[in-house]
Scaffold this motif. Structure first.
Motif, PDB file in Angstrom:
ATOM      1  N   GLY A   2       0.776  -1.213  -0.031  1.00 23.77           N
ATOM      2  CA  GLY A   2       0.116  -0.029  -0.079  1.00 23.77           C
ATOM      3  C   GLY A   2       0.765   1.231   0.080  1.00 23.77           C
ATOM      4  N   PHE A   3       2.098   1.203  -0.004  1.00 22.58           N
ATOM      5  CA  PHE A   3       2.875   2.507  -0.109  1.00 22.58           C
ATOM      6  C   PHE A   3       3.257   2.694  -1.486  1.00 22.58           C
ATOM      7  CE2 PHE A   3       4.175   0.214   4.059  1.00 22.58           C
ATOM      8  CZ  PHE A   3       3.754   1.259   4.908  1.00 22.58           C
ATOM      9  N   VAL A   4       2.242   3.094  -2.165  1.00 24.97           N
ATOM     10  CA  VAL A   4       2.223   3.122  -3.668  1.00 24.97           C
ATOM     11  C   VAL A   4       3.330   4.093  -4.463  1.00 24.97           C
ATOM     12  CG1 VAL A   4       1.055   3.400  -5.770  1.00 24.97           C
ATOM     13  CG2 VAL A   4      -0.169   2.536  -3.869  1.00 24.97           C
ATOM     14  N   LYS A   5       3.287   5.407  -3.537  1.00 25.29           N
ATOM     15  CA  LYS A   5       4.327   6.441  -4.161  1.00 25.29           C
ATOM     16  C   LYS A   5       5.818   5.924  -3.945  1.00 25.29           C
ATOM     17  CE  LYS A   5       0.968  10.129  -3.533  1.00 25.29           C
ATOM     18  NZ  LYS A   5       0.714  11.593  -3.121  1.00 25.29           N
ATOM     19  N   GLU A   6       5.944   5.449  -2.658  1.00 21.62           N
ATOM     20  CA  GLU A   6       7.454   4.713  -2.396  1.00 21.62           C
ATOM     21  C   GLU A   6       7.594   3.843  -3.189  1.00 21.62           C
ATOM     22  OE1 GLU A   6       4.967   5.322  -0.380  1.00 21.62           O
ATOM     23  OE2 GLU A   6       5.418   6.624   1.329  1.00 21.62           O
ATOM     24  N   GLY A   7       6.779   2.878  -3.574  1.00 18.31           N
ATOM     25  CA  GLY A   7       7.184   1.799  -4.557  1.00 18.31           C
ATOM     26  C   GLY A   7       7.283   2.219  -5.725  1.00 18.31           C
ATOM     27  N   ILE A   8       6.696   3.123  -6.409  1.00 14.48           N
ATOM     28  CA  ILE A   8       6.635   3.887  -7.734  1.00 14.48           C
ATOM     29  C   ILE A   8       8.003   4.394  -7.771  1.00 14.48           C
ATOM     30  CG2 ILE A   8       6.123   5.737  -9.156  1.00 14.48           C
ATOM     31  CD1 ILE A   8       3.326   5.030  -8.346  1.00 14.48           C
ATOM     32  N   TYR A   9       8.636   5.031  -6.805  1.00 10.01           N
ATOM     33  CA  TYR A   9       9.928   5.411  -6.843  1.00 10.01           C
ATOM     34  C   TYR A   9      10.989   4.516  -7.131  1.00 10.01           C
ATOM     35  CZ  TYR A   9      14.303   7.611  -5.011  1.00 10.01           C
ATOM     36  OH  TYR A   9      15.758   8.071  -4.962  1.00 10.01           O
ATOM     37  N   GLU A  10      11.001   3.296  -6.343  1.00  7.77           N
ATOM     38  CA  GLU A  10      11.730   2.243  -6.434  1.00  7.77           C
ATOM     39  C   GLU A  10      11.747   1.682  -7.947  1.00  7.77           C
ATOM     40  OE1 GLU A  10      14.245   1.615  -4.520  1.00  7.77           O
ATOM     41  OE2 GLU A  10      13.573   3.029  -3.092  1.00  7.77           O
ATOM     42  N   LEU A  11      10.593   1.484  -8.251  1.00  5.26           N
ATOM     43  CA  LEU A  11      10.257   0.899  -9.677  1.00  5.26           C
ATOM     44  C   LEU A  11      10.877   1.735 -10.779  1.00  5.26           C
ATOM     45  CD1 LEU A  11       6.819  -0.523  -9.062  1.00  5.26           C
ATOM     46  CD2 LEU A  11       8.706  -1.908  -9.454  1.00  5.26           C
TER      47      LEU A  11
ATOM     48  N   ALA B 101      15.289   2.990 -14.575  1.00  8.15           N
ATOM     49  CA  ALA B 101      16.393   3.640 -15.180  1.00  8.15           C
ATOM     50  C   ALA B 101      17.525   2.958 -15.228  1.00  8.15           C
ATOM     51  CB  ALA B 101      16.355   5.017 -14.134  1.00  8.15           C
ATOM     52  N   ILE B 102      17.668   1.987 -14.541  1.00  4.38           N
ATOM     53  CA  ILE B 102      18.839   1.145 -14.575  1.00  4.38           C
ATOM     54  C   ILE B 102      18.871   0.178 -15.529  1.00  4.38           C
ATOM     55  CG2 ILE B 102      20.529  -0.443 -13.374  1.00  4.38           C
ATOM     56  CD1 ILE B 102      19.594   1.052 -10.686  1.00  4.38           C
ATOM     57  N   GLU B 103      17.734  -0.575 -15.750  1.00  3.08           N
ATOM     58  CA  GLU B 103      17.348  -1.605 -16.887  1.00  3.08           C
ATOM     59  C   GLU B 103      15.905  -1.407 -17.457  1.00  3.08           C
ATOM     60  OE1 GLU B 103      17.397  -3.599 -19.497  1.00  3.08           O
ATOM     61  OE2 GLU B 103      19.266  -3.977 -18.405  1.00  3.08           O
ATOM     62  N   SER B 104      15.829  -0.878 -18.569  1.00  4.62           N
ATOM     63  CA  SER B 104      14.506  -0.567 -19.068  1.00  4.62           C
ATOM     64  C   SER B 104      13.974  -1.614 -19.712  1.00  4.62           C
ATOM     65  CB  SER B 104      14.701   0.696 -20.214  1.00  4.62           C
ATOM     66  OG  SER B 104      15.262   0.282 -21.255  1.00  4.62           O
ATOM     67  N   THR B 105      14.400  -2.712 -19.835  1.00  4.34           N
ATOM     68  CA  THR B 105      13.787  -3.847 -20.374  1.00  4.34           C
ATOM     69  C   THR B 105      13.069  -4.935 -19.485  1.00  4.34           C
ATOM     70  OG1 THR B 105      15.856  -5.150 -20.768  1.00  4.34           O
ATOM     71  CG2 THR B 105      15.169  -3.720 -22.539  1.00  4.34           C
ATOM     72  N   ASP B 106      13.189  -4.376 -18.275  1.00  2.00           N
ATOM     73  CA  ASP B 106      12.749  -5.325 -17.058  1.00  2.00           C
ATOM     74  C   ASP B 106      11.340  -5.453 -16.861  1.00  2.00           C
ATOM     75  OD1 ASP B 106      11.779  -6.517 -14.886  1.00  2.00           O
ATOM     76  OD2 ASP B 106      13.339  -5.604 -13.510  1.00  2.00           O
ATOM     77  N   ASN B 107      10.436  -6.474 -17.835  1.00  2.00           N
ATOM     78  CA  ASN B 107       9.034  -6.528 -18.077  1.00  2.00           C
ATOM     79  C   ASN B 107       8.287  -6.696 -16.709  1.00  2.00           C
ATOM     80  OD1 ASN B 107       9.321  -6.561 -20.716  1.00  2.00           O
ATOM     81  ND2 ASN B 107       9.646  -8.750 -20.816  1.00  2.00           N
ATOM     82  N   THR B 108       8.913  -7.354 -15.699  1.00  2.00           N
ATOM     83  CA  THR B 108       8.262  -7.464 -14.537  1.00  2.00           C
ATOM     84  C   THR B 108       8.186  -5.900 -13.683  1.00  2.00           C
ATOM     85  OG1 THR B 108       8.850  -9.593 -14.082  1.00  2.00           O
ATOM     86  CG2 THR B 108       8.003  -8.608 -12.202  1.00  2.00           C
ATOM     87  N   ALA B 109       9.298  -5.190 -13.896  1.00  2.00           N
ATOM     88  CA  ALA B 109       9.144  -3.849 -13.376  1.00  2.00           C
ATOM     89  C   ALA B 109       8.133  -2.881 -14.016  1.00  2.00           C
ATOM     90  CB  ALA B 109      10.445  -3.361 -13.387  1.00  2.00           C
ATOM     91  N   GLN B 110       8.166  -3.133 -15.416  1.00  2.00           N
ATOM     92  CA  GLN B 110       7.120  -2.457 -16.067  1.00  2.00           C
ATOM     93  C   GLN B 110       5.832  -2.827 -15.930  1.00  2.00           C
ATOM     94  OE1 GLN B 110       7.972  -3.422 -20.197  1.00  2.00           O
ATOM     95  NE2 GLN B 110       9.751  -1.930 -20.406  1.00  2.00           N
ATOM     96  N   MET B 111       5.460  -4.040 -15.398  1.00  2.00           N
ATOM     97  CA  MET B 111       4.096  -4.133 -15.193  1.00  2.00           C
ATOM     98  C   MET B 111       3.732  -3.694 -13.887  1.00  2.00           C
ATOM     99  SD  MET B 111       2.636  -8.182 -15.032  1.00  2.00           S
ATOM    100  CE  MET B 111       3.508  -8.753 -16.606  1.00  2.00           C
ATOM    101  N   ASN B 112       4.642  -3.891 -12.884  1.00  2.00           N
ATOM    102  CA  ASN B 112       4.255  -3.457 -11.592  1.00  2.00           C
ATOM    103  C   ASN B 112       4.031  -1.996 -11.612  1.00  2.00           C
ATOM    104  OD1 ASN B 112       4.507  -6.155 -10.385  1.00  2.00           O
ATOM    105  ND2 ASN B 112       6.592  -5.905  -9.981  1.00  2.00           N
ATOM    106  N   LEU B 113       5.129  -1.361 -12.205  1.00  2.00           N
ATOM    107  CA  LEU B 113       4.833   0.217 -12.352  1.00  2.00           C
ATOM    108  C   LEU B 113       3.431   0.631 -13.095  1.00  2.00           C
ATOM    109  CD1 LEU B 113       6.243   2.985 -11.759  1.00  2.00           C
ATOM    110  CD2 LEU B 113       7.498   2.669 -13.820  1.00  2.00           C
ATOM    111  N   ALA B 114       3.198  -0.123 -14.057  1.00  2.00           N
ATOM    112  CA  ALA B 114       1.805   0.130 -14.637  1.00  2.00           C
ATOM    113  C   ALA B 114       0.976   0.193 -13.732  1.00  2.00           C
ATOM    114  CB  ALA B 114       1.855  -0.592 -16.016  1.00  2.00           C
ATOM    115  N   MET B 115       0.814  -0.867 -12.974  1.00  2.00           N
ATOM    116  CA  MET B 115      -0.340  -1.303 -12.111  1.00  2.00           C
ATOM    117  C   MET B 115      -0.572  -0.082 -10.815  1.00  2.00           C
ATOM    118  SD  MET B 115      -2.018  -4.016 -13.071  1.00  2.00           S
ATOM    119  CE  MET B 115      -2.890  -4.605 -11.558  1.00  2.00           C
ATOM    120  N   ALA B 116       0.918   0.071 -10.527  1.00  2.00           N
ATOM    121  CA  ALA B 116       1.084   1.200  -9.475  1.00  2.00           C
ATOM    122  C   ALA B 116       0.381   2.404  -9.958  1.00  2.00           C
ATOM    123  CB  ALA B 116       2.486   1.466  -9.009  1.00  2.00           C
TER     124      ALA B 116
END
Length: 592
Positions: A86-95, A100-115
């Protein structure tokens, strides 16, 4: 909307991928002490996730990020856990740091889209969902149903409802027994005003989960949109299933109000205010229901709260001004309505209400000005023409008033007010045939108008239509049994018909009513004096005044009640009880 499912964690998948990457790094070269600690922290985090211990997992992954800040996988895993907690804004920052380090991380993209979807940033979410979908297509797989649902919500929020329907259908193809998804698809159809498909989806949702309150709410609203009578029971069922749901309470109250059932709406809005004491929407809806129920003082308190919270809410100001007029506080209403007009100069209602306030203050010239402004905005509004005619009549401008009333009658032939007032003006200007015609029109539309029958009787008298005058005046007497004037007019008509005995009877009745009315007025004055003495704790003085009042009119209930209160304070409870019984007997008998 947009929450991560409880039974499946995107975070788990992200962390497994991240763990494998860190392990590969560790095997490809001699790991540093920090990397070894990071590796151990990942293992601990993985174990914590297996136990659904997100709190421990977060602590472990925070340690990983601290030890290996350049490892994209650590940020991705921590971001996913933070969002899941439930710490969505903090999670978005980390995602965002992970990508920014690895733009092709599909899982990070999915999580960030949901957030992003979860906090309403649909514009940012949609491109990420699109990339995730493209990646899944390359792998000849499909996105999970909850991700597709998040994609659909983002598209809908971005006004791409048609495409949102397609994605939500895809989500349901993968999870056809999910009641919530059927409800969401129904809501998308409702946005397109496709009520047939919307109702079908809501009904399916309820079939799959009869306790899904929001589906009952949506089904009820959809049915009401189609003017189906069974909509209200669905709304009531929703409220019964979720009595603490503020949105459901608001919609139920609004539905009652729309049906003209303010008695039922008021307790619903009061309950809503208990749930959300700071809700201006609840305060406003309750105020409107109270105002329509002639509880203006209660409405004023709430409307002042709404206006204070929303100082640019012209509609609320307009209603506050009208409520002040209802409470006979027109002086206070004028500045409020002037502010409302300054904010919304095109508001016909604001001009109309300000005119009503001026009429109450006997500022008829100002009322005429406001009504002319309103008619520029709504030239075909019959009520405005009637109000202008009335205001002009108050200025003794019959020449100006008559055409306005004639226009009001032409625009709304079903309204009784305009022909009645026209009849009065025609009578005052000596146009008795016209007066009789208009009064008859009005009385056919609204026969329960004792004053109208009395006026028509007088007009027929002027026209020497004595039988018609007699009939109209007897109807006036039936409807106004306490008024002496129709008896006096009837007496004069009977004399003209050579019926002196009957005329004398009518004069006697008029005299009796005048005496009775005079005694009632004296009783009211004495009772007011008694109440004033009672407030000052002058018991003897109050008793004298109440007894004087009853001497004038033994059937004046308020005097009996005041006397009972005074006797109670003197300890004469038995006598006080007797007075209360007399008051109740008067009320039961229907005495005036």
């Amino acid at each position: 909307m947009g929450r991560f499912p409880q039974d499946e964690f995107v975070a788990v998948k992200a962390i497994l991928i991240a763990w494998m990457a860190l392990s590969n790094i560790a095997h490809s070269q001699e790991p540093s002490a920090a990397l070894k600690k990071a590796d151990a922290a990942y293992r601990a985090g993985q174990a914590a996730l297996a136990q659904r211990d997100l709190n421990a997992a977060q602590a472990d992954f925070e340690q990983v990020v601290k030890l290996a800040p350049q490892a994209e996988q650590g940020h991705s895993a921590l971001g996913a856990v933070l969002v899941s907690r439930g710490f969505v804004k903090e999670g978005i920052y980390e995602l965002e740091r992970a990508l920014a380090i690895e733009s092709t991380d599909n899982t990070a993209q999915m999580n960030l889209a949901m957030a992003y979807e979860q906090i309403g940033l649909s514009g940012k979410a949609i491109p990420l969902f699109s990339r995730c979908e493209a990646g899944a297509r390359l792998q000849k797989s499909a996105l999970p149903s909850y991700v597709l649902a998040g994609y659909a919500r983002s598209l809908a929020a971005n006004h791409q409802t048609g495409l949102a329907v397609t994605k939500m259908k895809a989500a349901l193809a993968a999870d056809s027994q999910n009641a919530e998804l059927h409800d969401e698809l129904g809501s998308l159809y409702a946005q397109q005003k496709d009520w047939t498909h919307a109702q079908g989806e809501f009904a399916t949702a309820i079939e799959l989960n009869p306790n899904l309150a929001v589906a009952h709410l949506h089904l009820g609203l959809a049915m009401r949109a189609r003017d189906e009578k069974d909509g209200m029971p669905e709304l009531m069922q929703a409220a019964q299933l979720a009595p603490q749901d503020a949105m459901i309470a608001l919609e139920l109250g609004k539905a009652f109000a729309a049906d003209g059932k303010d008695t039922e709406a008021i307790p619903v809005f009061q309950h809503l205010l208990e749930l959300e004491p700071s809700s201006t929407a609840a305060s406003y809806q309750l105020a409107l229901a109270l105002q329509r129920s002639n509880r203006a003082q209660e409405a004023i308190v709430l409307l002042k709260t709404v206006v204070a919270a929303e100082p640019k809410n012209a509609e609320a100001m307009t209603n506050l001004g009208m409520a002040l007029c209802q409470a006979q506080q027109a002086k206070d209403a004028v500045p409020v309505l002037e502010r409302s007009i300054a904010l919304a100069p095109e508001s016909v209602t604001a001009h109309q209400n300000l005119a009503a306030a001026y009429v109450q203050l006997s500022q008829f010239g100002d009322a005429v000005v406001e009504l002319h402004q309103a008619l520029k905005l709504a030239p075909d509004a019959p009520q405005l023409h009637y109000n202008l005619g009335l205001a002009l009549k108050m200025q003794d401008d019959a020449v100006g008033a008559i055409p306005e009333l004639e226009t009001a009658q032409r625009l709304d032939p079903s309204a009784a007010e305009a022909p009645y007032l026209l009849g009065v003006l025609y009578m005052q200007t000596g146009r008795y045939e016209d007066a009789a015609r208009e009064m008859n029109i009005s009385l056919k539309l609204r026969p329960e108008n004792g004053d109208g029958w009395a006026a028509l009787g007088s007009v027929y008298d002027k026209l020497n239509k004595l039988p018609e005058a007699t009939s109209a005046l007897r109807e006036a007497i039936r409807q106004l049994p306490g008024q002496p004037d129709p008896h006096l007019t009837l007496a004069a008509v009977l004399v003209k018909q050579n019926q002196p005995g009957e005329a004398a009877t009518e004069r006697r009745k008029a005299a009796e009513l005048m005496r009775s009315n005079m005694n009632r007025q004296r009783a009211e004055v004495a009772t007011n004096a008694g109440n004033s003495a009672l407030r000052n704790n002058d018991l003897e003085g109050s008793i004298t005044q109440f007894q004087d009042a009853l001497g004038y009119d033994a059937n004046y209930a308020e005097a009996h009640l005041g006397l009972a209160e005074a006797l109670d304070r003197k300890g004469k409870t038995a006598e006080a009880s007797a007075e209360r019984q007399k008051a109740e007997a008067v009320k039961t008998s229907g005495a005036p």
